[in-house]
Write a protein that holds these residues in place. Structure first.
Motif, PDB file in Angstrom:
ATOM      1  N   ALA A  21      29.883  -1.044 126.308  1.00 29.11           N
ATOM      2  CA  ALA A  21      29.929  -2.374 126.930  1.00 29.11           C
ATOM      3  C   ALA A  21      28.591  -2.709 127.581  1.00 29.11           C
ATOM      4  CB  ALA A  21      31.058  -2.428 127.952  1.00 29.11           C
ATOM      5  N   GLN A  22      27.994  -1.707 128.220  1.00 25.92           N
ATOM      6  CA  GLN A  22      26.708  -1.937 128.895  1.00 25.92           C
ATOM      7  C   GLN A  22      25.627  -2.356 127.902  1.00 25.92           C
ATOM      8  OE1 GLN A  22      25.569   1.160 131.633  1.00 25.92           O
ATOM      9  NE2 GLN A  22      23.452   0.426 131.674  1.00 25.92           N
ATOM     10  N   LEU A  23      25.728  -1.849 126.670  1.00 30.56           N
ATOM     11  CA  LEU A  23      24.729  -2.206 125.651  1.00 30.56           C
ATOM     12  C   LEU A  23      25.166  -3.430 124.833  1.00 30.56           C
ATOM     13  CD1 LEU A  23      23.514   1.243 124.287  1.00 30.56           C
ATOM     14  CD2 LEU A  23      22.338  -0.309 125.845  1.00 30.56           C
ATOM     15  N   GLY A  24      26.235  -4.066 125.250  1.00 29.82           N
ATOM     16  CA  GLY A  24      26.633  -5.320 124.605  1.00 29.82           C
ATOM     17  C   GLY A  24      27.546  -5.170 123.400  1.00 29.82           C
ATOM     18  N   TYR A  25      28.104  -3.986 123.200  1.00 31.53           N
ATOM     19  CA  TYR A  25      29.027  -3.771 122.073  1.00 31.53           C
ATOM     20  C   TYR A  25      30.467  -3.938 122.531  1.00 31.53           C
ATOM     21  CZ  TYR A  25      25.081  -1.846 119.515  1.00 31.53           C
ATOM     22  OH  TYR A  25      23.881  -1.697 118.891  1.00 31.53           O
ATOM     23  N   LYS A  26      31.310  -4.381 121.606  1.00 31.08           N
ATOM     24  CA  LYS A  26      32.750  -4.354 121.844  1.00 31.08           C
ATOM     25  C   LYS A  26      33.281  -3.008 121.362  1.00 31.08           C
ATOM     26  CE  LYS A  26      33.356  -9.296 121.239  1.00 31.08           C
ATOM     27  NZ  LYS A  26      33.446 -10.277 120.157  1.00 31.08           N
ATOM     28  N   THR A  27      34.430  -2.620 121.880  1.00 32.56           N
ATOM     29  CA  THR A  27      35.048  -1.379 121.394  1.00 32.56           C
ATOM     30  C   THR A  27      36.503  -1.645 121.011  1.00 32.56           C
ATOM     31  OG1 THR A  27      35.448  -0.789 123.705  1.00 32.56           O
ATOM     32  CG2 THR A  27      33.617   0.317 122.602  1.00 32.56           C
ATOM     33  N   HIS A  28      36.954  -0.881 120.045  1.00 36.85           N
ATOM     34  CA  HIS A  28      38.342  -0.968 119.602  1.00 36.85           C
ATOM     35  C   HIS A  28      38.875   0.459 119.515  1.00 36.85           C
ATOM     36  CE1 HIS A  28      41.362  -3.046 116.672  1.00 36.85           C
ATOM     37  NE2 HIS A  28      41.929  -2.049 117.319  1.00 36.85           N
ATOM     38  N   VAL A  29      39.779   0.771 120.448  1.00 34.12           N
ATOM     39  CA  VAL A  29      40.330   2.125 120.506  1.00 34.12           C
ATOM     40  C   VAL A  29      41.599   2.197 119.657  1.00 34.12           C
ATOM     41  CG1 VAL A  29      41.598   3.667 122.068  1.00 34.12           C
ATOM     42  CG2 VAL A  29      39.327   2.846 122.693  1.00 34.12           C
ATOM     43  N   TYR A  30      41.705   3.242 118.865  1.00 30.92           N
ATOM     44  CA  TYR A  30      42.888   3.482 118.031  1.00 30.92           C
ATOM     45  C   TYR A  30      43.487   4.820 118.438  1.00 30.92           C
ATOM     46  CZ  TYR A  30      45.729   3.742 113.742  1.00 30.92           C
ATOM     47  OH  TYR A  30      46.761   3.806 112.841  1.00 30.92           O
ATOM     48  N   CYS A  31      44.715   4.813 118.928  1.00 34.20           N
ATOM     49  CA  CYS A  31      45.339   6.075 119.367  1.00 34.20           C
ATOM     50  C   CYS A  31      46.839   5.906 119.484  1.00 34.20           C
ATOM     51  CB  CYS A  31      44.753   6.528 120.702  1.00 34.20           C
ATOM     52  SG  CYS A  31      45.203   5.452 122.063  1.00 34.20           S
ATOM     53  N   PRO A  32      47.585   7.001 119.431  1.00 35.99           N
ATOM     54  CA  PRO A  32      49.039   6.900 119.534  1.00 35.99           C
ATOM     55  C   PRO A  32      49.575   6.824 120.973  1.00 35.99           C
ATOM     56  CG  PRO A  32      48.385   9.127 118.872  1.00 35.99           C
ATOM     57  CD  PRO A  32      47.133   8.350 119.073  1.00 35.99           C
ATOM     58  N   GLU A  33      48.794   7.231 121.971  1.00 38.00           N
ATOM     59  CA  GLU A  33      49.327   7.294 123.339  1.00 38.00           C
ATOM     60  C   GLU A  33      49.738   5.910 123.847  1.00 38.00           C
ATOM     61  OE1 GLU A  33      46.641   9.287 122.066  1.00 38.00           O
ATOM     62  OE2 GLU A  33      45.465   9.231 123.908  1.00 38.00           O
ATOM     63  N   PRO A  34      50.831   5.848 124.632  1.00 35.23           N
ATOM     64  CA  PRO A  34      51.284   4.562 125.164  1.00 35.23           C
ATOM     65  C   PRO A  34      50.305   3.945 126.169  1.00 35.23           C
ATOM     66  CG  PRO A  34      52.650   6.368 125.989  1.00 35.23           C
ATOM     67  CD  PRO A  34      51.776   6.939 124.929  1.00 35.23           C
ATOM     68  N   GLU A  35      49.718   4.786 127.036  1.00 38.09           N
ATOM     69  CA  GLU A  35      48.800   4.226 128.031  1.00 38.09           C
ATOM     70  C   GLU A  35      47.477   4.972 128.015  1.00 38.09           C
ATOM     71  OE1 GLU A  35      50.345   3.255 132.012  1.00 38.09           O
ATOM     72  OE2 GLU A  35      52.306   3.425 131.061  1.00 38.09           O
ATOM     73  N   PRO A  36      46.650   4.700 127.012  1.00 38.02           N
ATOM     74  CA  PRO A  36      45.407   5.477 126.891  1.00 38.02           C
ATOM     75  C   PRO A  36      44.454   5.204 128.051  1.00 38.02           C
ATOM     76  CG  PRO A  36      45.427   3.651 125.337  1.00 38.02           C
ATOM     77  CD  PRO A  36      46.787   3.696 125.957  1.00 38.02           C
ATOM     78  N   SER A  37      43.804   6.272 128.487  1.00 39.96           N
ATOM     79  CA  SER A  37      42.794   6.170 129.544  1.00 39.96           C
ATOM     80  C   SER A  37      41.720   5.153 129.157  1.00 39.96           C
ATOM     81  CB  SER A  37      42.184   7.561 129.745  1.00 39.96           C
ATOM     82  OG  SER A  37      41.028   7.508 130.510  1.00 39.96           O
ATOM     83  N   ALA A  38      41.359   5.112 127.881  1.00 41.15           N
ATOM     84  CA  ALA A  38      40.312   4.205 127.413  1.00 41.15           C
ATOM     85  C   ALA A  38      40.803   2.769 127.282  1.00 41.15           C
ATOM     86  CB  ALA A  38      39.772   4.689 126.070  1.00 41.15           C
ATOM     87  N   GLY A  39      42.126   2.587 127.340  1.00 39.53           N
ATOM     88  CA  GLY A  39      42.691   1.248 127.169  1.00 39.53           C
ATOM     89  C   GLY A  39      42.218   0.265 128.222  1.00 39.53           C
ATOM     90  N   HIS A  40      41.983   0.778 129.439  1.00 35.04           N
ATOM     91  CA  HIS A  40      41.582  -0.088 130.543  1.00 35.04           C
ATOM     92  C   HIS A  40      40.212  -0.721 130.340  1.00 35.04           C
ATOM     93  CE1 HIS A  40      44.740   1.704 133.184  1.00 35.04           C
ATOM     94  NE2 HIS A  40      44.540   2.728 132.383  1.00 35.04           N
ATOM     95  N   VAL A  41      39.388  -0.081 129.550  1.00 40.42           N
ATOM     96  CA  VAL A  41      37.987  -0.500 129.494  1.00 40.42           C
ATOM     97  C   VAL A  41      37.524  -0.924 128.099  1.00 40.42           C
ATOM     98  CG1 VAL A  41      37.316   0.910 131.482  1.00 40.42           C
ATOM     99  CG2 VAL A  41      37.211   1.897 129.198  1.00 40.42           C
ATOM    100  N   SER A  42      38.394  -0.804 127.086  1.00 37.51           N
ATOM    101  CA  SER A  42      37.938  -1.183 125.751  1.00 37.51           C
ATOM    102  C   SER A  42      38.408  -2.598 125.419  1.00 37.51           C
ATOM    103  CB  SER A  42      38.431  -0.186 124.710  1.00 37.51           C
ATOM    104  OG  SER A  42      39.822  -0.110 124.761  1.00 37.51           O
ATOM    105  N   THR A  43      37.705  -3.246 124.483  1.00 37.42           N
ATOM    106  CA  THR A  43      37.970  -4.649 124.174  1.00 37.42           C
ATOM    107  C   THR A  43      39.328  -4.800 123.480  1.00 37.42           C
ATOM    108  OG1 THR A  43      35.608  -4.602 123.657  1.00 37.42           O
ATOM    109  CG2 THR A  43      36.753  -6.699 123.375  1.00 37.42           C
ATOM    110  N   HIS A  44      39.625  -3.922 122.527  1.00 37.75           N
ATOM    111  CA  HIS A  44      40.901  -3.961 121.817  1.00 37.75           C
ATOM    112  C   HIS A  44      41.507  -2.568 121.778  1.00 37.75           C
ATOM    113  CE1 HIS A  44      39.836  -7.911 120.243  1.00 37.75           C
ATOM    114  NE2 HIS A  44      38.666  -7.396 119.918  1.00 37.75           N
ATOM    115  N   VAL A  45      42.833  -2.519 121.710  1.00 40.32           N
ATOM    116  CA  VAL A  45      43.523  -1.243 121.533  1.00 40.32           C
ATOM    117  C   VAL A  45      44.546  -1.393 120.422  1.00 40.32           C
ATOM    118  CG1 VAL A  45      44.938   0.537 122.626  1.00 40.32           C
ATOM    119  CG2 VAL A  45      43.318  -0.761 124.008  1.00 40.32           C
TER     120      VAL A  45
END
Ligand code: ATP
Ligand code: MG
Ligand code: MG
Length: 376
Positions: A21-45
């Protein structure tokens, strides 16, 4: 802007997403967990299983490049994705690093020593391997292990059948286990190497750090490791050889055993294992280095030039060591350390990271704190 796809939603994905995010990229996290730690900070899950091919197809259409945060992920879906979108590090590297026999064979083929080992596929083979490697030795599942899970120390007189069962239950790989010679190391350490996407394959290595484990879980990292200069140099050489031979694009951590020769007092290094992703022993780089391991990963896989790996305030490694500056300390906060979190926030020289993971179970990595020197 481009979107970086990340397989896995834990703290490594979380810190990678923050850096992206700091470098201006979006992120899309793919994972099975219901509440991923990365979910709070990534653009899409996308919350789905790793072998849901319809969801993987949709994911592939939405991202420009893909990376992953853990090496025990199934290879097939990652290979599948790599036929649609670039995946870094290459799935071939993942394959090598998730199989201890392949991994050690590869490291030795680079001319770098590891503990002696024997592939083991049956109780009979285990008995044979013990004859070769002696007591004590360590039996590890060949795949799927982490935080010391799926490992048993083999000592004389123990119930081998039980050990075999414990280690190989749920293991489906073609070689089920590995027996390793027991290494009487003086300390453990690691280096993280980064290699870029451009045609010059620019490569940098973070300083060698010392790692202290309890119950097989990393508790503390000390940067730089308090070892003589020639060992720091040797660790760099090892990282260069490995990253080049494996054609790395991205970052890769190399776990090392540091062995001291009783007679000469000389140190030497053995490679324990490789992790083709950000590593817990590199969390100190967020505040302690000019470029964090997470930013470096983003730079590598997005084709940017690599960042500087000097110590904070841009003190080059050599100078940092020769000036005898105090090391940087990183302490993990595990589930049972929950009462320490608040205290850490009052410490003026500490940088607190909480991963927002929910259940503070014993041994679960819930956060970390990095303590920079000189401000106490
Ligand atoms: P990680 O969470 O780092 O992926 P892992 O479950 O893959 O861990 P290893 O790194 O192989 O397991 O081993 C965990 C720890 O057990 C090591 O850091 C070291 O302390 C100890 N250990 C592993 N192999 C040996 C060995 N051959 N001799 C002595 N100690 C060992
Ligand atoms: Mg491992
Ligand atoms: Mg390990």
């Amino acid at each position: 802007g481009s979107t970086i796809g990340i397989l896995g939603g834990g703290q490594l994905a979380r810190m990678t997403a923050i850096a992206a995010a700091q470098l201006g990229y979006k992120t899309h996290v793919y994972c099975p967990e219901p509440e991923p730690s990365a979910g709070h900070v990534s653009t899409h899950v996308t919350r789905s299983a790793y072998n849901s091919y319809a969801d993987l197809d949709r994911f592939a259409q939405k991202v420009d490049v893909i990376t992953y945060e853990f090496e025990n992920i199934m290879c097939e879906p990652v290979e599948y994705l790599s036929r649609k979108v670039a995946v870094f590090p290459d799935p071939k590297i993942l394959k090598t690093c998730q199989d201890r026999v392949l991994e050690k064979t590869f490291v030795q083929s680079c001319g770098i020593p590891t503990a002696r080992f024997e592939p083991v596929d049956s109780l009979d083979m285990l008995r044979g391997a013990i004859k070769k490697l002696g007591y004590p030795s360590i039996l590890k599942s060949n795949t799927m292990g982490y935080d010391g899970k799926g490992q048993v120390k083999i000592v004389e007189g123990m119930d081998l059948e039980q050990a075999w069962k414990t280690v190989t239950q749920n293991i489906t790989s073609s070689i089920k286990a590995i027996l390793e010679e027991y290494i009487e190391f003086e300390s453990e350490g690691s280096v993280i190497v980064a290699r870029g996407l451009d045609t010059n394959c620019e490569q940098v290595t973070y300083p060698l750090v010392q790692n202290k484990h309890k119950n097989h879980i990393l508790r503390q990292t000390i940067a730089p490791s308090p070892l003589p200069d020639y060992i720091h140099q040797e660790a760099k050489e090892i990282s260069k050889k490995i990253s080049k031979s494996i054609h790395l694009v991205g970052i890769l951590a190399i776990e090392l055993f540091i062995v001291k020769d009783k007679q000469s007092g000389n140190y030497r290094l053995l490679v324990n294992e490789l992790a083709p992703r950000p590593h817990n022993s590199g969390h100190w780089t967020i505040e302690g280095c000019a470029t964090s391991q997470f930013e470096q990963l983003v730079r590598c896989i997005c084709g940017l030039s690599l960042g500087c790996v000097d110590f904070m305030k841009r003190v080059p490694e050599q100078e940092y060591i020769s000036q005898k500056l105090q090391p940087i300390i990183m302490n993990n906060l595990l589930g049972q350390d929950v009462d320490q979190w608040e205290k850490q926030i009052h410490n003026k020289s500490s940088h607190l990271h909480i991963y927002a993971k929910g259940d503070a179970k014993e041994g679960r990595k819930m956060g970390h704190v990095t303590i920079l020197p000189g401000s106490n």
